[in-house]
Scaffold this motif. Structure first.
Motif, mmCIF file in Angstrom:
data_model
loop_
_atom_site.group_PDB
_atom_site.id
_atom_site.type_symbol
_atom_site.label_atom_id
_atom_site.label_comp_id
_atom_site.label_asym_id
_atom_site.label_seq_id
_atom_site.Cartn_x
_atom_site.Cartn_y
_atom_site.Cartn_z
ATOM 1 N N MET A 1 35.189 46.916 58.053
ATOM 2 C CA MET A 1 35.190 46.878 56.596
ATOM 3 C C MET A 1 35.475 45.437 56.168
ATOM 4 N N ARG A 2 34.607 44.913 55.284
ATOM 5 C CA ARG A 2 34.813 43.559 54.761
ATOM 6 C C ARG A 2 34.991 43.643 53.254
ATOM 7 N N LEU A 3 35.968 42.888 52.756
ATOM 8 C CA LEU A 3 36.285 42.894 51.326
ATOM 9 C C LEU A 3 36.004 41.528 50.724
ATOM 10 N N GLU A 4 35.529 41.533 49.483
ATOM 11 C CA GLU A 4 35.256 40.275 48.791
ATOM 12 C C GLU A 4 35.530 40.476 47.306
ATOM 13 N N ARG A 5 36.291 39.567 46.725
ATOM 14 C CA ARG A 5 36.544 39.638 45.284
ATOM 15 C C ARG A 5 35.372 38.974 44.563
ATOM 16 N N LEU A 6 34.774 39.695 43.621
ATOM 17 C CA LEU A 6 33.659 39.159 42.852
ATOM 18 C C LEU A 6 34.148 38.537 41.550
ATOM 19 N N THR A 7 35.007 39.257 40.829
ATOM 20 C CA THR A 7 35.624 38.750 39.606
ATOM 21 C C THR A 7 37.052 39.272 39.576
ATOM 22 N N TYR A 8 37.756 38.974 38.500
ATOM 23 C CA TYR A 8 39.139 39.436 38.376
ATOM 24 C C TYR A 8 39.238 40.952 38.511
ATOM 25 N N ASP A 9 38.282 41.678 37.922
ATOM 26 C CA ASP A 9 38.364 43.142 37.903
ATOM 27 C C ASP A 9 37.280 43.827 38.736
ATOM 28 N N LYS A 10 36.657 43.082 39.674
ATOM 29 C CA LYS A 10 35.572 43.674 40.472
ATOM 30 C C LYS A 10 35.641 43.159 41.906
ATOM 31 N N ILE A 11 35.515 44.108 42.876
ATOM 32 C CA ILE A 11 35.476 43.743 44.289
ATOM 33 C C ILE A 11 34.258 44.386 44.944
ATOM 34 N N LYS A 12 33.883 43.816 46.095
ATOM 35 C CA LYS A 12 32.803 44.387 46.887
ATOM 36 C C LYS A 12 33.362 44.716 48.258
ATOM 37 N N ILE A 13 33.019 45.905 48.758
ATOM 38 C CA ILE A 13 33.450 46.343 50.082
ATOM 39 C C ILE A 13 32.188 46.646 50.877
ATOM 40 N N PHE A 14 32.084 46.071 52.078
ATOM 41 C CA PHE A 14 30.950 46.364 52.950
ATOM 42 C C PHE A 14 31.457 47.193 54.116
ATOM 43 N N LEU A 15 30.892 48.379 54.283
ATOM 44 C CA LEU A 15 31.242 49.277 55.378
ATOM 45 C C LEU A 15 30.035 49.440 56.283
ATOM 46 N N THR A 16 30.201 49.213 57.567
ATOM 47 C CA THR A 16 29.111 49.490 58.491
ATOM 48 C C THR A 16 29.165 50.971 58.849
ATOM 49 N N TYR A 17 28.099 51.472 59.450
ATOM 50 C CA TYR A 17 28.118 52.872 59.879
ATOM 51 C C TYR A 17 29.123 53.072 61.003
ATOM 52 N N ASP A 18 29.438 52.013 61.762
ATOM 53 C CA ASP A 18 30.495 52.111 62.772
ATOM 54 C C ASP A 18 31.848 52.341 62.108
ATOM 55 N N ASP A 19 32.089 51.659 60.964
ATOM 56 C CA ASP A 19 33.334 51.881 60.216
ATOM 57 C C ASP A 19 33.461 53.348 59.803
ATOM 58 N N LEU A 20 32.343 53.906 59.346
ATOM 59 C CA LEU A 20 32.354 55.314 58.924
ATOM 60 C C LEU A 20 32.585 56.233 60.119
ATOM 61 N N ASN A 21 31.901 55.955 61.251
ATOM 62 C CA ASN A 21 32.063 56.787 62.451
ATOM 63 C C ASN A 21 33.501 56.765 62.950
ATOM 64 N N GLU A 22 34.157 55.590 62.885
ATOM 65 C CA GLU A 22 35.558 55.488 63.310
ATOM 66 C C GLU A 22 36.459 56.397 62.483
ATOM 67 N N ARG A 23 36.079 56.616 61.233
ATOM 68 C CA ARG A 23 36.869 57.475 60.358
ATOM 69 C C ARG A 23 36.372 58.914 60.362
ATOM 70 N N GLY A 24 35.400 59.215 61.235
ATOM 71 C CA GLY A 24 34.893 60.580 61.356
ATOM 72 C C GLY A 24 34.043 61.030 60.183
ATOM 73 N N ILE A 25 33.370 60.077 59.530
ATOM 74 C CA ILE A 25 32.554 60.406 58.364
ATOM 75 C C ILE A 25 31.097 60.089 58.691
ATOM 76 N N THR A 26 30.226 61.057 58.435
ATOM 77 C CA THR A 26 28.796 60.826 58.625
ATOM 78 C C THR A 26 28.210 60.287 57.330
#
Length: 196
Positions: A1-26
């Motif tokens: 999971m990678r996090l990036e602040r876009l503005t004061y009140d907005k962020i972007k989170i990038f999740l790979t499918y491996d991140d989802l699999n690690e959490r048991g989510i399809t």
């Protein structure tokens, strides 16, 4: 999971499918309202608070963009606190407005033009000639729409792309708007023509 602040009140989170699999989510479960997905969103918000100081104390809007084979881009925007919650909600209650979208494009980032040239030699051998090549902030990006690789299996294309680059954590819209288009629509064919 990678996090990036876009503005004061907005962020972007990038999740790979491996991140989802690690959490048991399809991928399919992500589009459903299940407890595992709620836990994932809570984890993302807590990690954003720890890493970026992004405190959520009111309603948020969540936009989820699914990118084939790369993962998910999640944009979280804080709302205003005009409508205070009723006292009967617990303190960890977060009001969310969720927008889901799926993309039929494959968008990869490369650190050098040599990587893109090496990849183009592999792709031309399997009959892929299309793609659009961009440059943005000293990186190169290749974008393929679904019809450009329809004959070729998506998983095999992703495997080749992953040998030379990484799934882009920024959207193609940003690169198209602020970057430079180097080769349009037949990038792989042009790369093989000019860099033999």
């Amino acid at each position: 999971m990678r996090l990036e602040r876009l503005t004061y009140d907005k962020i972007k989170i990038f999740l790979t499918y491996d991140d989802l699999n690690e959490r048991g989510i399809t991928k399919e479960e992500l589009w459903q309202d299940v407890p595992k997905v709620h836990r994932l969103f809570r984890e993302m918000i807590m990690e954003a608070d720890d890493e970026l100081g992004f405190k959520v104390d009111g309603p948020i809007a969540v936009e989820v963009f699914s990118l084939p084979a790369q993962g998910m881009v999640v944009i979280v925007t804080k709302g205003s606190n005009e409508n205070d919650f009723e006292d009967d909600y617990s303190e960890d209650y977060i009001e969310m407005q969720v927008t889901l979208d799926e993309s039929d494009e494959v968008f990869y980032e490369f650190s050098s033009l040599e990587d893109v040239i090496g990849l183009s030699k592999m792709l031309i051998n399997v009959g892929i000639y299309g793609g659009t090549l961009y440059s943005f902030q000293n990186h190169f990006y290749l974008k393929f729409d679904e019809e450009e690789f329809a004959e070729y299996e998506l998983d095999s294309l992703i495997a080749l792309l992953a040998e030379y680059g990484n799934p882009s954590t920024i959207t193609s819209y940003r690169v198209i708007e602020y970057g430079k288009t180097l080769m349009d629509s037949t990038a792989i064919e042009q790369l093989n023509k000019y860099f033999k």
